[in-house]
Design a protein around this motif. Structure first.
Motif, PDB file in Angstrom:
ATOM      1  N   VAL A  12       0.840  -1.206   0.000  1.00 22.91           N
ATOM      2  CA  VAL A  12       0.000   0.000   0.000  1.00 22.91           C
ATOM      3  C   VAL A  12       0.873   1.253   0.000  1.00 22.91           C
ATOM      4  CG1 VAL A  12      -1.640   1.353   1.372  1.00 22.91           C
ATOM      5  CG2 VAL A  12      -2.027  -1.081   1.016  1.00 22.91           C
ATOM      6  N   LEU A  13       1.942   1.255   0.786  1.00 22.17           N
ATOM      7  CA  LEU A  13       2.859   2.402   0.795  1.00 22.17           C
ATOM      8  C   LEU A  13       3.525   2.597  -0.570  1.00 22.17           C
ATOM      9  CD1 LEU A  13       4.504   2.011   4.323  1.00 22.17           C
ATOM     10  CD2 LEU A  13       2.800   3.704   3.600  1.00 22.17           C
ATOM     11  N   LEU A  14       3.906   1.488  -1.188  1.00 26.87           N
ATOM     12  CA  LEU A  14       4.500   1.565  -2.529  1.00 26.87           C
ATOM     13  C   LEU A  14       3.494   2.104  -3.536  1.00 26.87           C
ATOM     14  CD1 LEU A  14       6.864   0.993  -4.455  1.00 26.87           C
ATOM     15  CD2 LEU A  14       5.948  -1.314  -4.720  1.00 26.87           C
ATOM     16  N   PHE A  15       2.246   1.637  -3.441  1.00 25.20           N
ATOM     17  CA  PHE A  15       1.184   2.110  -4.331  1.00 25.20           C
ATOM     18  C   PHE A  15       0.994   3.621  -4.177  1.00 25.20           C
ATOM     19  CE2 PHE A  15      -3.320   2.999  -5.221  1.00 25.20           C
ATOM     20  CZ  PHE A  15      -3.398   2.538  -6.523  1.00 25.20           C
ATOM     21  N   LEU A  16       0.957   4.097  -2.945  1.00 26.44           N
ATOM     22  CA  LEU A  16       0.806   5.538  -2.705  1.00 26.44           C
ATOM     23  C   LEU A  16       2.001   6.322  -3.237  1.00 26.44           C
ATOM     24  CD1 LEU A  16      -0.695   5.466   0.899  1.00 26.44           C
ATOM     25  CD2 LEU A  16      -1.902   5.939  -1.252  1.00 26.44           C
ATOM     26  N   TYR A  31       4.959   4.185 -17.445  1.00 33.01           N
ATOM     27  CA  TYR A  31       5.798   3.333 -16.603  1.00 33.01           C
ATOM     28  C   TYR A  31       5.100   2.978 -15.300  1.00 33.01           C
ATOM     29  CZ  TYR A  31       9.339   4.927 -19.859  1.00 33.01           C
ATOM     30  OH  TYR A  31      10.031   5.226 -20.993  1.00 33.01           O
ATOM     31  N   SER A  32       4.176   3.815 -14.874  1.00 32.29           N
ATOM     32  CA  SER A  32       3.496   3.573 -13.602  1.00 32.29           C
ATOM     33  C   SER A  32       2.505   2.413 -13.698  1.00 32.29           C
ATOM     34  CB  SER A  32       2.771   4.830 -13.137  1.00 32.29           C
ATOM     35  OG  SER A  32       1.673   5.107 -13.966  1.00 32.29           O
ATOM     36  N   LEU A  33       2.030   2.104 -14.881  1.00 36.24           N
ATOM     37  CA  LEU A  33       1.057   1.012 -15.027  1.00 36.24           C
ATOM     38  C   LEU A  33       1.616  -0.319 -14.538  1.00 36.24           C
ATOM     39  CD1 LEU A  33      -0.595   1.875 -18.446  1.00 36.24           C
ATOM     40  CD2 LEU A  33      -1.539   2.172 -16.155  1.00 36.24           C
ATOM     41  N   LEU A  34       2.860  -0.584 -14.850  1.00 37.16           N
ATOM     42  CA  LEU A  34       3.501  -1.821 -14.400  1.00 37.16           C
ATOM     43  C   LEU A  34       3.546  -1.864 -12.878  1.00 37.16           C
ATOM     44  CD1 LEU A  34       5.046  -4.408 -15.128  1.00 37.16           C
ATOM     45  CD2 LEU A  34       7.115  -3.040 -15.197  1.00 37.16           C
TER      46      LEU A  34
END
Length: 115
Positions: A12-16, A31-34
């Protein structure tokens, strides 16, 4: 604290972090899609112990949560390979541009000498 809960919190922290990087323009959307897909995949595996247990049984892994870290490591390896491929391509393009620049500069200097 269970390792699956810890891994979910990290995901979750990485996603944020990914979302904030896209918002600030530090990371391009393509690049964020991956990263987003990987975060979703890892979050689902972290929350659903049944899936991770079945995958661990299928793979013969003794400690199912370690499978999450294996997936993370495999993702990191794939990402490093992709980035290395892109750097190689950019390096070739840079060499080509430097050569074209040198040729154009030489032509311009010859033209200035003729005047």
């Amino acid at each position: 604290m269970k390792i699956t809960l810890l891994s979910f919190i990290i995901v979750v922290l990485l996603f944020l972090l990914v979302i904030e990087s896209v918002r600030r323009g530090v990371l391009e959307t393509k690049y964020s899609l991956l990263w987003v897909i990987t975060c979703l995949f890892m979050a689902i595996l972290s929350l659903n112990e049944g899936i991770i247990n079945k995958l661990a049984d299928f793979a013969g892994v003794y400690y199912p949560p370690s499978l999450l870290f294996l997936f993370g490591l495999l993702f990191a390896i794939l990402l490093i390979f992709d980035l290395t491929r892109r750097v190689s391509k950019l390096s070739k393009e840079l060499a080509s541009l430097v050569q074209e620049h040198a040729i154009l500069k030489e032509k311009l200097e010859k033209k200035d000498q003729l005047k």
